[in-house]
Write an enzyme that holds these catalytic residues in place. Sequence first.
Site, PDB file in Angstrom:
ATOM      1  N   GLU A 156       0.862  -1.188   0.000  1.00 52.17           N
ATOM      2  CA  GLU A 156       0.000   0.000   0.000  1.00 52.17           C
ATOM      3  C   GLU A 156       0.893   1.230   0.000  1.00 52.17           C
ATOM      4  O   GLU A 156       1.758   1.372   0.874  1.00 52.17           O
ATOM      5  CB  GLU A 156      -0.892   0.026   1.248  1.00 52.17           C
ATOM      6  CG  GLU A 156      -1.831   1.236   1.264  1.00 52.17           C
ATOM      7  CD  GLU A 156      -2.622   1.411   2.563  1.00 52.17           C
ATOM      8  OE1 GLU A 156      -3.629   2.129   2.528  1.00 52.17           O
ATOM      9  OE2 GLU A 156      -2.202   0.857   3.605  1.00 52.17           O
TER      10      GLU A 156
ATOM     11  N   ASP B  66      -3.631  11.634  -1.340  1.00 49.20           N
ATOM     12  CA  ASP B  66      -3.791  13.095  -1.335  1.00 49.20           C
ATOM     13  C   ASP B  66      -4.284  13.550  -2.709  1.00 49.20           C
ATOM     14  O   ASP B  66      -3.705  13.179  -3.733  1.00 49.20           O
ATOM     15  CB  ASP B  66      -2.454  13.767  -0.997  1.00 49.20           C
ATOM     16  CG  ASP B  66      -1.984  13.402   0.406  1.00 49.20           C
ATOM     17  OD1 ASP B  66      -2.845  13.260   1.300  1.00 49.20           O
ATOM     18  OD2 ASP B  66      -0.764  13.238   0.611  1.00 49.20           O
TER      19      ASP B  66
ATOM     20  N   ASP C 267     -12.610   9.155  -1.288  1.00 54.11           N
ATOM     21  CA  ASP C 267     -13.877   9.888  -1.099  1.00 54.11           C
ATOM     22  C   ASP C 267     -13.946  11.042  -2.096  1.00 54.11           C
ATOM     23  O   ASP C 267     -14.968  11.721  -2.169  1.00 54.11           O
ATOM     24  CB  ASP C 267     -13.925  10.492   0.309  1.00 54.11           C
ATOM     25  CG  ASP C 267     -12.807  11.509   0.474  1.00 54.11           C
ATOM     26  OD1 ASP C 267     -11.623  11.116   0.340  1.00 54.11           O
ATOM     27  OD2 ASP C 267     -13.097  12.706   0.674  1.00 54.11           O
TER      28      ASP C 267
END
Length: 213
Positions: free
Chosen positions: A44, A120, A156
């Site tokens: 990740e 980000d 999101d």
Amino acid sequence: MRSRFKPWAADLIDSHPEVVIPNPEEKKGKWQEVFGNKNPLHIEAGTGKGRFITGMAKANQDINYIGIELFDSVIVTALETVLEEENGIPNLRLLKVNAKKIAEYFEKGEVDRLYLNFSDPWPKTRHAKRRLTHESFLKLYQAVLPEKGEIHFKTDNRKLFEYSLTSISEYGMLLTDVSLDLHDNEPEWNIMTEYEEKFSKKGQPIYRLEAQF
Ligand code: SAM
């Protein structure tokens, strides 16, 4: 990820080289030796406090995991989660490095899957090159994943998601799964990240895609 300055974090990290691997370039091509097995390796990029990667490693003990994070102040929380376990988390390691150097740490095909979670967004167009789904990063991921290696991405941020769908498609990758609301009928295998919990609690949809080189 914002976090309080933790002056003690660097010392704790340095005192656990068995978890936060120093000089990972020395392990390039040798990660199976580090884990002591030939299980698949999933990484990740932008692990943050590590809720996702520690949860995945505990849930899938036949897969090796590596979480990559830039900052001491957040990766130290992932380290603390490992240290809280009586026997650690044997199939997890952490790297405190920049994901843009990923090809210095892994051989082509050494990584089987790459996760990007709530990366980000870098909303300004002039910062697009910093987005972890920019084509320059896709090129780096391709250098460590095998043919047909996969990227799994959650966010999101609708604009970042739309940008990523375009960037990934234009790179020639195959989109194999796309969800515009992961938590509407959340799959039982889903492990939430810190950001995912925060944004889904506010009722925001979580976007997710899987793509293959
Ligand atoms: N993945 C976590 C989550 O979903 O809760 C953290 C999300 S946070 C918005 C993004 C994280 O990615 C931050 O902790 C940041 O330091 C890290 N990050 C950003 N760019 C990175 C890079 N090039 N290499 C490694 N980590 C990076």
